[in-house]
Design an enzyme around this catalytic site. Structure first.
Site, short mmCIF file in Angstrom:
data_model
loop_
_atom_site.label_atom_id
_atom_site.label_comp_id
_atom_site.label_asym_id
_atom_site.label_seq_id
_atom_site.Cartn_x
_atom_site.Cartn_y
_atom_site.Cartn_z
CG ASP A 1 29.29 11.86 28.02
OD1 ASP A 1 28.51 12.77 28.35
OD2 ASP A 1 30.50 12.02 27.88
CE LYS B 1 32.76 15.16 28.04
NZ LYS B 1 32.29 13.76 28.05
CB CYS C 1 31.00 3.72 32.03
SG CYS C 1 29.43 4.36 31.39
CD GLU D 1 32.82 11.19 24.72
OE1 GLU D 1 33.40 11.79 25.65
OE2 GLU D 1 32.17 10.14 24.89
CB SER E 1 33.58 7.00 24.27
OG SER E 1 33.47 6.27 25.47
#
Length: 560
Positions: free
Chosen positions: A82, A125, A195, A446, A472
């Site tokens: 992402d 995901k 993250c 996003e 996000s």
């Protein structure tokens, strides 16, 4: 007693001699055929640092399964980064990957008659996709999170991926030197792991621990630390015991268990994406769960954790402060969790938490229920004529979650970002980004690039942004996503015109287009749906089959 309840369908009897021959080629011996076959869905990938440290965890799972008396069977699941796809056409594939991962897990478990499965994932995901696949297959299963990333460092400050997105806005506004901008870019992500804030990956991993489908303490470990490898070996043994007990995901993932997961999402200040994903997870589990259930849990659950994106700390700080068990223990003490829910350990939530100490006085990451950061949860479900099916507002970090302003309308993310970077968006504006929903995007991309740029320019609280796309987990500010019905399906967001007055009011749970019903009727009569953006391939398939965001944007909700 043997525990190969399913795999015996392809390993026992004269007619299965050809099947066994294939296993012999893999190094199996005759006595292995009476052992349970345990899948290891390995999300390792060098596409992204979120998944680049998963191979050691898959290796640990293999060892743990063998030591516990099972036969490990590794298969791969894909991932999309992402963070890398953000702000580009590639982001349209992110939510698609959730469905692909779910299909991979369900297909391999079903096709190979596996007796159980461990799913290992890292990027956003991976978690909901893996959980959906586990619930569809409904064999004993356990989720292993690949671990969070450690913070980067620059000039004494902790950095993470959102630091870079916000630096883009600061640099473009002339508020940051080029040297600092470049060093933040280089230093923000020091190695493997997902993250680091309470963004989507850490939100979903934490919620899976609360759900009972991951081991206690496992959801906030760092990928680079040795404890996570040891935890996976333990998890493998726990799963083999679950196979023996025939403890299945749908025995664990009940409505009350989902309420527990959502309570922890609220208490930790988690991602808006959790709303979409738990609608999809509940659908896979065949549990009755609607977008209104989130609002019900939100109103009774305080925000206890001071975590990024709107707070101070990262997931690794939460781990050091006691992890998700400490949060759950505090919620349970005040009657905000269901302690009788079963977990993958074979124990109830209350039993798992029995020996967890009370909150430590030497930390300020987790607050007591009697001294919360916010008295109610932060993911509010708004409705109104702009979103009669509901939408999601993230209201932490705001001085006032209420505004009315003129609409600035965009039909793609790139033009919206360009307007921000060119200083064409001013305080008081309400940006409308549409035709970005499950069908219209397609894939519901996003909007971190625009929101990060707004925050970097100091407009995060004074400019509203509403979209039928997603945000996000790193997003904060005056943002409202998942607007449903989406523009492509003829939702009223498609009828907004430049300059229209729009009200966002999280106190009243309202998203309203301040235009008369007669005028909306005239606009609707003149509206036609745009042509599909894709007519072949996976994005076309997703657009054709996806349900509304208010139903989880799933692909197998047939007949409605």
């Amino acid at each position: 007693m043997s525990f190969n309840r399913r795999s015996k369908n392809i390993t026992e009897g004269v007619a299965r001699a050809p099947n066994r021959s294939m296993y012999y080629a893999l190094g199996y011996q005759q006595d292995d055929f009476s052992k349970p076959m345990i899948g290891v869905a390995n999300g390792h990938s060098t596409i992204t640092p979120c998944n680049s440290g998963l191979q050691k965890l898959a290796d640990a799972a293999v060892i743990g399964i063998k030591e516990a008396g099972g036969n490990p069977q590794i298969f791969g699941t894909p991932t999309i980064s992402d963070g890398m796809a953000m702000g580009t056409e590639g982001m349209k594939y992110s939510l698609v990957s959730r469905e692909v991962i779910a299909d991979c897990v369900e297909t391999c478990v079903g096709g190979q008659w596996m007796d159980g499965v461990i799913v290992i994932g890292g990027c956003d995901k991976n978690m909901p996709g893996g959980m959906m696949g586990m619930l569809r297959a409904n064999v004993p299963a356990l989720y292993v999170y690949g671990g969070t990333i450690l913070p980067g460092k620059y000039k004494g400050q902790d950095l993470n991926i959102v630091s870079v997105f916000e630096a883009v806005g600061q640099f473009s506004a002339g508020k940051m030197a080029e040297e600092d901008f470049c060093e933040i870019e280089r230093r923000a992500i020091p190695g493997s792991g997902s993250c680091g804030g309470m963004y989507t990956a850490n939100t979903m991993s934490s919620s899976f621990e609360a759900l009972g489908m991951s081991l206690p303490y496992s959801s906030t470990m760092a990928n680079v630390e040795e404890e996570i490898v040891a935890s996976v070996k333990v998890a493998a043994g726990v799963l083999v015991e679950a196979v023996k007990a025939d403890l299945k995901p749908r025995d664990i993932v009940t409505k009350k268990a989902i309420e527990n997961a959502v309570a922890v999402i609220m208490a930790t200040g988690g991602s808006t994406n959790a709303v979409l994903h738990f609608l999809a997870i509940a659908h896979a589990a065949e549990v009755e769960w609607t977008i209104d259930d989130f609002e019900r849990v939100r109103r009774r659950t305080p925000v206890l954790c001071d975590l990024k994106p709107s707070g101070k700390y990262l997931a690794i700080d939460l781990h050091h402060a006691g992890g998700i068990p400490a949060v759950m223990k505090e919620l349970l003490k005040h009657g905000l969790l269901h302690g009788d829910c079963m977990t993958i350990t074979g124990k109830t939530v209350a039993e798992n938490l029995a020996d967890v100490p009370d909150l430590r006085a030497d930390q300020d990451v987790i607050r007591a229920v009697t001294n919360p950061i916010y008295a109610e949860g932060h993911l509010a479900i708004l409705k109104g004529n702009l979103s009669p099916e509901g939408c999601v507002a993230k209201i932490t970090g705001l001085k006032s979650p209420v505004m009315t302003g003129p609409a600035r309308v965009f039909e793609d993310e790139q033009s919206a970002l360009a307007a921000i970077m060119a200083n064409k968006i001013v305080a008081g504006d309400v940006m409308v980004l549409r035709y970005l929903g499950p069908k219209g995007g397609p894939g519901m991309p996003e909007m971190l690039a625009p929101t990060g740029a707004l925050i970097g320019q100091g407009l995060g609280e004074s400019v509203g942004l509403i979209t039928d796309g997603r945000f996000s987990g790193g997003t904060w500010g005056m943002v409202v996503g998942h607007v449903a019905p989406e523009a492509y399906a003829g939702g009223n967001i498609a009828l907004v015109q430049e300059g229209d007055s729009i009200t966002i009011d999280a106190h009243q749970l309202l998203l309203q287009l301040n235009v008369s019903d007669d005028e909306l009727a005239r606009r609707r009569a003149a509206w036609t749906a745009p042509a599909p953006r894709y007519t072949r391939g996976v994005l076309a398939k997703f657009a054709f089959n996806a349900s509304s965001a208010s139903a989880g944007a799933v692909l197998d909700k047939f007949g409605g």
